[in-house]
Design an enzyme around this catalytic site. Structure first.
Site, PDB file in Angstrom:
ATOM      1  N   ASP A 121       0.820  -1.212   0.000  1.00 63.80           N
ATOM      2  CA  ASP A 121       0.000   0.000   0.000  1.00 63.80           C
ATOM      3  C   ASP A 121       0.859   1.269   0.000  1.00 63.80           C
ATOM      4  O   ASP A 121       2.012   1.250   0.417  1.00 63.80           O
ATOM      5  CB  ASP A 121      -0.876   0.047   1.266  1.00 63.80           C
ATOM      6  CG  ASP A 121      -2.050  -0.926   1.187  1.00 63.80           C
ATOM      7  OD1 ASP A 121      -2.086  -1.755   0.268  1.00 63.80           O
ATOM      8  OD2 ASP A 121      -2.924  -0.833   2.070  1.00 63.80           O
ATOM      9  N   ASP A 122       0.219   2.352  -0.410  1.00 64.50           N
ATOM     10  CA  ASP A 122       0.711   3.731  -0.239  1.00 64.50           C
ATOM     11  C   ASP A 122       1.758   4.173  -1.270  1.00 64.50           C
ATOM     12  O   ASP A 122       2.324   5.260  -1.143  1.00 64.50           O
ATOM     13  CB  ASP A 122       1.283   3.988   1.167  1.00 64.50           C
ATOM     14  CG  ASP A 122       0.230   3.933   2.256  1.00 64.50           C
ATOM     15  OD1 ASP A 122      -0.882   3.464   1.969  1.00 64.50           O
ATOM     16  OD2 ASP A 122       0.511   4.346   3.388  1.00 64.50           O
ATOM     17  N   HIS A 133      -6.305   3.165  -3.731  1.00 60.48           N
ATOM     18  CA  HIS A 133      -6.148   3.356  -2.272  1.00 60.48           C
ATOM     19  C   HIS A 133      -6.457   4.812  -1.900  1.00 60.48           C
ATOM     20  O   HIS A 133      -5.827   5.366  -1.024  1.00 60.48           O
ATOM     21  CB  HIS A 133      -4.716   2.961  -1.878  1.00 60.48           C
ATOM     22  CG  HIS A 133      -4.494   2.771  -0.402  1.00 60.48           C
ATOM     23  ND1 HIS A 133      -5.356   2.060   0.403  1.00 60.48           N
ATOM     24  CD2 HIS A 133      -3.488   3.182   0.422  1.00 60.48           C
ATOM     25  CE1 HIS A 133      -4.889   2.052   1.647  1.00 60.48           C
ATOM     26  NE2 HIS A 133      -3.775   2.735   1.691  1.00 60.48           N
ATOM     27  N   HIS A 171      -5.150   9.440   0.706  1.00 58.84           N
ATOM     28  CA  HIS A 171      -5.059   8.647   1.934  1.00 58.84           C
ATOM     29  C   HIS A 171      -5.887   9.257   3.068  1.00 58.84           C
ATOM     30  O   HIS A 171      -5.498   9.214   4.235  1.00 58.84           O
ATOM     31  CB  HIS A 171      -3.590   8.500   2.370  1.00 58.84           C
ATOM     32  CG  HIS A 171      -3.312   7.175   3.031  1.00 58.84           C
ATOM     33  ND1 HIS A 171      -2.910   7.077   4.354  1.00 58.84           N
ATOM     34  CD2 HIS A 171      -3.384   5.914   2.564  1.00 58.84           C
ATOM     35  CE1 HIS A 171      -2.735   5.783   4.646  1.00 58.84           C
ATOM     36  NE2 HIS A 171      -3.009   5.065   3.586  1.00 58.84           N
ATOM     37  N   HIS A 199       3.940  -2.105   3.139  1.00 55.76           N
ATOM     38  CA  HIS A 199       3.877  -0.752   2.571  1.00 55.76           C
ATOM     39  C   HIS A 199       5.154  -0.405   1.794  1.00 55.76           C
ATOM     40  O   HIS A 199       6.246  -0.551   2.329  1.00 55.76           O
ATOM     41  CB  HIS A 199       3.673   0.279   3.682  1.00 55.76           C
ATOM     42  CG  HIS A 199       2.329   0.179   4.325  1.00 55.76           C
ATOM     43  ND1 HIS A 199       2.012  -0.782   5.254  1.00 55.76           N
ATOM     44  CD2 HIS A 199       1.190   0.905   4.143  1.00 55.76           C
ATOM     45  CE1 HIS A 199       0.747  -0.637   5.629  1.00 55.76           C
ATOM     46  NE2 HIS A 199       0.221   0.380   4.975  1.00 55.76           N
TER      47      HIS A 199
HETATM   48 ZN   LIG Z   1      -2.484   3.128   3.321  1.00 54.63          ZN
END
Ligand SMILES: [Zn+2]
Length: 278
Positions: A83-84, A133, A137, A227
């Site tokens: 993620d991210d 995503h 955020h 991540h």
């Molecule tokens: Zn995230």
């Protein structure tokens, strides 16, 4: 079409409010607070309310609609998800590791980061599966459906502009799947995704701790959350060096235990396959 369970939460609201109201009415009518029926009504109300809050904050939400967080299978397969990102230089390092190991993974990209690193986003999409995503955020836990929709659509545009792909998977930041998030995702044609194991790697624990946390909780059909970026931050504020150092060890240990690696759509197919009558 809405998932049939999309209305289950209304029953939970009814039970919660009904239980609390009944307990209140009985008490107001002069019945003893500690009588069994009053306590039972209050307890039922509190239990239903607690379930609603738990499900709201859970990456494995059930009450508000379907969230895929593992495949029901005995087969030794898992999905690596990151993620991210995209986030230079960690995403590039990760791509090298995955190439070397012959593994395809799933990356939940943040729209803002894709706008900053469009070429890197495209490189990820050329070999791996990309999911949405949100754009920046945001904490969507109490957001209105319009805000949720805007976050999803802006990220979708950024990812499509950079990679030419249209993600079909969505993972909410922090795993907070409130009913408005799942309902909006379904309207836009997404499947919501959670995870079965994670390592709190956003706190940057040592690499060995990240490895241990992932390997300890993993079961066949599991979804691993790690991540390659950090919110909307760029390097050097974003630091994912500990995660990147852990990934080759996690892969090697799992391969040695006979595990194979699938993308999330592949893992979802296995789950669907298991439900077929034999
Ligand atoms: Zn995230």
């Amino acid at each position: 079409m809405r998932h049939p369970r999309a209305h289950a939460w209304k029953a939970a609201v009814g039970i919660s409010v009904g239980g609390a109201t009944l307990a209140g009415l009985r008490t107001a009518a002069g019945r003893p607070v500690r009588s069994a029926p009053t306590l039972a009504a209050a307890g039922t109300g509190i239990a239903a309310g607690s379930l609603m809050v738990y499900e709201w904050l859970s990456p494995r939400s059930w009450l508000y609609g379907p969230v895929f967080w593992h495949a029901r299978t005995g087969e030794r397969v898992v999905a690596l998800t990151f993620d991210d990102g995209p986030c230079h230089p960690y995403t590039e390092e990760l791509l090298e590791i995955l190439d070397r190991e012959g593994i395809r993974a799933t990356f939940f990209q943040i729209g803002n980061n894709v706008r900053r690193e469009p070429n890197l986003a495209a490189e990820v999409a050329s070999r791996h599966v990309v999911g949405n995503h949100t754009f920046d955020h945001s904490h969507l836990v109490w957001s209105r459906p319009g805000t949720v929709r805007e976050q999803m659509q802006r990220a979708q545009e950024a990812i499509h502009d950079a990679t030419g792909t249209i993600p079909r998977l969505f993972r909410v930041p922090h795993g907070w799947y409130g009913p408005q998030v799942i309902a909006t995702a379904e309207e836009l044609g997404f499947r919501c995704v959670g995870w079965s194991v994670m390592a709190w790697d956003w706190d940057r624990p040592p690499s060995e701790v990240i490895q241990r946390r992932i390997l300890r909780g993993l079961r066949p059909g599991g979804v691993i959350l790690l991540h390659d970026g950090q919110d909307t931050d760029a390097f050097p504020k974003a630091d994912r060096s500990h995660t990147i150092a852990a990934v080759p060890h996690i892969i090697r240990r799992l391969k040695a235990s006979g595990y194979g690696f699938l993308t999330l759509p592949e893992l979802m197919d296995i789950d669907a396959g298991d439900r077929q009558p034999r």
